[in-house]
Structures are given as C-alpha cells and as structure tokens.
Design a protein around this motif. Structure first.
Motif, mmCIF file in Angstrom:
data_model
loop_
_atom_site.group_PDB
_atom_site.id
_atom_site.type_symbol
_atom_site.label_atom_id
_atom_site.label_comp_id
_atom_site.label_asym_id
_atom_site.label_seq_id
_atom_site.Cartn_x
_atom_site.Cartn_y
_atom_site.Cartn_z
ATOM 1 N N ARG A 301 26.499 29.842 35.197
ATOM 2 C CA ARG A 301 26.778 28.666 36.040
ATOM 3 C C ARG A 301 25.659 28.292 37.011
ATOM 4 N N MET A 302 24.653 29.127 37.150
ATOM 5 C CA MET A 302 23.681 28.926 38.235
ATOM 6 C C MET A 302 22.533 27.978 37.831
ATOM 7 N N ASP A 303 22.230 27.044 38.731
ATOM 8 C CA ASP A 303 21.042 26.208 38.531
ATOM 9 C C ASP A 303 19.788 27.054 38.733
ATOM 10 N N GLY A 353 19.370 25.269 30.835
ATOM 11 C CA GLY A 353 18.544 24.319 31.592
ATOM 12 C C GLY A 353 18.242 24.803 33.005
ATOM 13 N N GLY A 354 18.878 25.902 33.421
ATOM 14 C CA GLY A 354 18.631 26.451 34.768
ATOM 15 C C GLY A 354 17.407 27.346 34.792
ATOM 16 N N ARG A 434 15.997 28.664 31.136
ATOM 17 C CA ARG A 434 16.879 28.957 29.978
ATOM 18 C C ARG A 434 16.941 27.717 29.099
ATOM 19 N N VAL A 435 16.459 27.858 27.882
ATOM 20 C CA VAL A 435 16.467 26.717 26.971
ATOM 21 C C VAL A 435 17.531 26.875 25.879
ATOM 22 N N GLY A 436 18.143 28.061 25.774
ATOM 23 C CA GLY A 436 19.124 28.266 24.718
ATOM 24 C C GLY A 436 20.439 28.771 25.275
#
Ligand SMILES: C[S@@+](CC[C@H](N)C(=O)[O-])C[C@H]1O[C@@H](n2cnc3c(N)ncnc32)[C@H](O)[C@@H]1O
Length: 436
Positions: A301-303, A353-354, A434-436
């Motif tokens: 959950r973290m950005d 995405g984070g 994180r891209v995956g």
C-alpha cells in the motif's frame, strides 16, 4: 587555563582513549567532570583538539615517528592547526602546567613531508578499508579521505510545518550570526565550523530550536529525505525510523497530509521520536512500536518506503573520528547482513509504481551499490531510477545544487555524497521503483 595546560589535558585524554578504550566524547566529558576548574571555553578547546588529534591520527603518527599521545597531540597542533615549534616553546615557557619542552626530534616531525606515505596514512583511514574506498573514490582516494579528517559544520533543517525561509534564517542568524543558507537543500541552514579552537555552535540552545522551527540534520541527510519525493496525501513507511530524524523530514514534505508510519526493528530506538514529533508539530505520523506483524495492514500500500539502513557510519567520520579507528571488517560484515534483511523485509510494503528509497551514511560500496545490486537480482519487480531526478522532482533543492549533485552520481544512477564532493557527510542514496 592557558594553552600549555590545555595541551597537557588533551594528551592526558588521548592517553585515556587509547589505553582504556573510552569513546572520545565520554573521555572528554569525564576529564571535565574531574577537573572542575576548567571552564566551558577550556573544555571546548581541549575537546576540539582531542577530536582533531583522532581525525589526523595516522598521518601525524607517521610524521612524528610515534603513536604516543604526546606526539599525536603536539603533531596535530602543528601540522593540522599550523602552530610552529617556536609558538609551542613560547606557550610552554614558565608555565608549570605545560608539557615538557619540545625536543629537536619532535620539531623535525612538525614539518616532515609525508607525500610518499601510503594512501591510508595520507588520507587518515584504516589500512584494511583501502580496497573498498579505492573502489568508490578511485584516483581521488587521498583527497576524498583527507576531507573526512576536517571538522564538520552543524547543519539545521528548517521545519516547513512551522516556519518558512527568511523567517527561519533570521531566527537562527539573530543568535548565531555566522549561519547561512545551505548550498544543496533549500531547507538547510549551515553553521560553519572554521576555527579549530572554537566552541561548537550551540544550535540546540537557540529559541528557534525550542519552538520546533529547526532540527539538527546534516545537509546530506536532508538530500536523502528529498529523494523520497513524499507529497501531500502520500502513504509513507519509514522502516528504520530510529530516533526519527528522517520521519520528521518526511512528515514535513507531506505538509501533515497523508500518513507517515514510523517503525524500527528495535522499538527502544523509537523512544526519542515522541518529543521530537510534538516539538515539530508533525501530526500525521503513526509510530508502530510492535514487531513486524504490526505493519501487516500496510503491505502493498505504500507510495514510499524509506530504508535508512543500519550501517558502519563511515560517512560520518568527520563527526566521530574515533569510530573510524574502532571499525572492524567483522562489523562491516554484520551491517551488510542487516542491510539485506532490511531491504528484503521492506520491499513488500511498496505498492506497484511506489518507491523504495535505500540510504546509508556510509561510503563503502559493500554497504551501498553492492547491496542494491544484490537486491535487484533477488527482486525482479524493482528497477533502479535516477536519484538525481527524484531529488530534482522534489522541488526541495537550493539554486545551483544540481551542478554539485551531478558530480555525485554513480554508474547505476545512485548518489554518493561526500565531504569533498558535496561538503556533506558521506550519504549513499538509491531509488528503486516497483514496476511489477
Ligand atoms: C541509521 S539508523 C536510523 C536513523 C533514523 N532514520 C534517523 O534519521 O534518525 C538505522 C536503524 O535501523 C534499524 N534497523 C536495523 N536493522 C533493521 C532491520 N532489519 N529492519 C528495520 N530496521 C532495522 C536500527 O535499529 C536503527 O535504528
């Protein structure tokens, strides 16, 4: 006290540090406690000389041909402070508290050329660390390491939750006139440390500190916080929060909007965070002081997950010069294990995405690029992004900082700061997405 007696005191303290293995700052404090006649000015002068002696220990011992406390202290006063044998003779003359007069052999050591000495001697670092430091600094090894033997300034970060630019700077300069804005972080106020016999700037004693307008934080550490790119509304996990220095900066970046979670594997280290949060007016921080299961609701959950990893602290050797001689290869190995563990455990909290921001205050590549490389091999869902781009996007840099920081970019796009390159402590900062 006169200077001759102060020099004698420094010799006594260095002896205690070397023979009784006392941490330098404790040994200075204990000496002050046992010698009540010494005023605060004396203690600052003596403490400054003790720390400078430790900073220059290898080069001075080589020049003096001796590691005896007396040789180290007299060699530091002359070689690092620029005093002459004549200066010492006139200070010692007729003073019953003075050390014995300088010998001819000692005087020769004061001006001996050591340009042919090994790199670890010229750069004042432990010999075992040379291969590692050479990997990161290459041909600049000696120059880089000599900058670690200088005194460090005291940096403050003004707290955007309570005060803005000029007001903060005026509040500091009205009490410490030598303070000025930083060259890299737009929130930095630097108190220079130039006079080797000067007192430490009393940053914690000024009203602006009491009001939570400023925090003590090295400018390199401020840049590390900026790399997180935390914004209003973000969910941020400070995974190695300790006493909360970065937590405060992350909260200020979010403007108290969104949520910052502070956690540490050792809950005892979180103790100092509570009064600091209150003083700073940081209202969006949740301190989670249980084991890691108390973070289970944050998974994915973290950005931003910020890993201010446990490290050898080699990047702070200017401030803790005794630590550089105490550090062992075994301790370095222990830190590496903790770093891998922290990175692996922290990764699961990052949302797609984070960003996972990995930071150390070390210059050893084994703690830095090697750890990131190993992590990326284990975690194919992450890719490394440019730290400089992240810091630029944060909007928190001072004018002209980009040029300085561009010189600190390593092959993989991380930043390796250092006293020589960026006039900061030796922080390493990598941004992984994180891209995956
Ligand atoms: C460099 S200090 C943190 C300093 C702090 N962020 C600050 O700015 O004041 C590193 C912290 O990492 C913690 N730590 C060590 N191993 C850890 C692990 N595996 N997971 C999480 N934290 C860890 C230590 O207890 C220590 O408090």
């Amino acid at each position: 006290m006169r200077d001759a007696g102060r020099i004698a005191a420094a010799i006594e303290i260095i002896d205690a540090i070397e023979t009784r293995h006392r941490p330098a700052r404790n040994a200075v404090k204990e000496w002050g406690r046992d010698h009540r006649f010494a005023g605060s000015g004396d203690r600052a002068w003596i403490g400054g000389l003790v720390l400078d002696t430790l900073r220059h220990k290898a080069s001075v011992a080589f020049a003096m041909g001796s590691e005896a406390p007396r040789a180290l202290v007299l060699g530091t006063v002359t070689r690092a402070w620029g005093w002459t044998a004549d200066d010492l003779a006139s200070k010692f003359a007729g003073d019953e508290h003075a050390p014995d007069p300088v010998t001819e052999e000692e005087a020769a050591g004061f001006t001996r050329d050591i340009s042919g000495a090994p790199a670890n001697v010229q750069g004042d670092f432990p010999a075992w660390a040379e291969p590692s430091l050479k990997r990161v600094f290459g041909k600049d090894l000696i120059t880089e390491m000599q900058a670690f033997a200088a005194r460090a300034p005291v940096d403050l970060r003004f707290n955007g939750l309570k005060v803005q630019g000029d007001k903060a700077i005026n509040a500091v300069t009205s009490k410490i006139p030598s303070a000025h804005t930083g060259a890299l972080s737009a929130s930095c106020i630097r108190i220079p440390q130039t006079d080797p016999t000067g007192k430490n700037a009393p940053a914690e004693s000024i009203p602006a500190y009491g009001k939570g307008w400023v925090e003590v934080q090295d400018e390199g550490s401020q840049i590390a916080g900026l790399a997180a790119g935390a914004q209003a509304g973000d969910q941020v996990l400070d995974f190695c929060a300790g006493a909360g220095g970065k937590t405060l900066e992350l909260s200020a970046m979010t403007g108290n909007a969104g949520q910052v979670y502070a956690w540490d594997v050792d809950w005892r280290r979180l103790r100092a965070i509570f009064p600091r949060l209150q003083r700073a007016g940081a209202r969006n921080v949740q301190v989670r002081d249980g084991d890691e299961t108390t973070l289970s609701d944050l998974e994915g959950r973290m950005d931003v997950v910020f890993v201010d990893a446990p490290c050898t602290g080699s990047g702070t050797w200017r401030r803790r010069p005794d630590a550089k001689w105490r550090l062992s290869e075994k301790q370095l190995e222990q830190r590496i294990e903790q770093q891998d563990e922290a990175l692996d455990n922290a990764a699961k909290y990052v949302k797609p995405g984070g960003r996972l921001v990995y930071v150390t205050c070390s210059v050893f590549p084994e703690e830095n690029a090697d750890r990131v490389e190993g992590f990326l091999a284990r975690e194919p869902d992450f890719v490394q992004r440019s730290t400089l781009d992240a810091v630029l996007a944060s909007g928190g840099l001072a004018d002209g900082a980009e040029n300085v920081l561009a010189k600190c970019v390593d092959e993989s796009g991380a930043l390796q700061l250092s006293p020589h390159r960026s006039a900061t402590d030796g922080f390493y900062i990598a941004v992984l997405e994180r891209v995956g």
